[in-house]
Design a protein around this motif. Structure first.
Motif: not given
Length: 239
Positions: A50, A81, A85, A100
């Protein structure tokens, strides 16, 4: 045969229901964050690859005035989240197409990968605690509105445990201490050492490991999980 209720009976039933709701709320509020039945409720989460972004980089990657859009809340309150992206590009033009973004934003951007991810990108990344990015490699981040060249900030996040002060007292540890995590799984039982304690007032008890570590211990099939103070301590365990 249907039996009717008079006003007094209805009022008594309503009072009883309200009292039950209030008592349950007070019972929950009396416990520290994340506790169940008077003790810590240990959770181990796999932290997949991430990105954390600064406000400036959010606008560069997604357009002027852009902000992160929450898609799903994480276990720790206030963290999420995002729908957004980015593409991560390594030095040999190898790439991870959809990494992400996690929110909220931070003062500086940071990319967290597993070891196998770094091999795919052709990067030699160190194991670091979050925020410790001096001397780390960079990468290129590509969004729909722009590109960022990070000079540093790509790490493999060191395993750590979030907890509140009540959790810390339960285990006999403090912020900055290290613990061991024992995960019992069929044919994959493993003990991970050097789990950094990150204690504050509001966090819920949660260990973060990366995808490589989660696969190594077959976390999804774990039958028992123990968090143990390193080098002594109270030896208390939550399962």
């Amino acid at each position: 045969m249907t039996q009717s209720l008079d006003n007094a009976q209805i009022e008594a039933l309503v009072r009883r229901a309200v009292r039950a709701i209030v008592n349950n709320d007070l019972s929950s509020a009396a416990q520290p964050p994340g506790w169940v039945d008077g003790k810590p409720n240990l959770r181990v989460s796999i932290s997949a690859r991430h990105v954390h972004l600064s406000d400036e980089h959010v606008e560069t990657l997604f357009g002027p005035g852009a902000t992160l859009t929450p898609m799903k809340g994480l276990y720790q309150d206030g963290f999420f989240a995002a729908e957004q992206t980015v593409m991560i590009v390594g030095p040999k033009k190898r790439m991870l197409p959809s990494v992400r973004v996690l929110g909220p934003t931070r003062p500086f951007s940071q990319v967290e990968l597993a070891f196998t991810d770094s091999i795919s990108l052709g990067l030699d990344i160190p194991i670091r605690h979050s925020g410790d990015i001096d001397g780390t490699p960079g990468c290129v981040m590509v969004g729909p509105a722009g590109t960022i060249q990070l000079d540093k900030g790509v790490i493999r996040a060191a395993r750590h445990v979030h907890m509140n002060q009540s959790d810390a007292q339960f285990y006999g540890v403090k912020k900055g201490d290290f613990m061991d995590l024992k995960i019992t799984s069929p044919q994959c039982t493993i003990t991970m050492s050097d789990v950094l304690v990150r204690a504050d007032e509001t966090s819920k008890l949660e260990v973060h490991i990366d995808t490589d570590e989660g696969n190594a211990c077959n976390l999804d099939s774990a039958t028992k999980i123990e968090l143990i103070p390193s080098g002594g301590g109270c030896g208390c365990k939550a399962h």
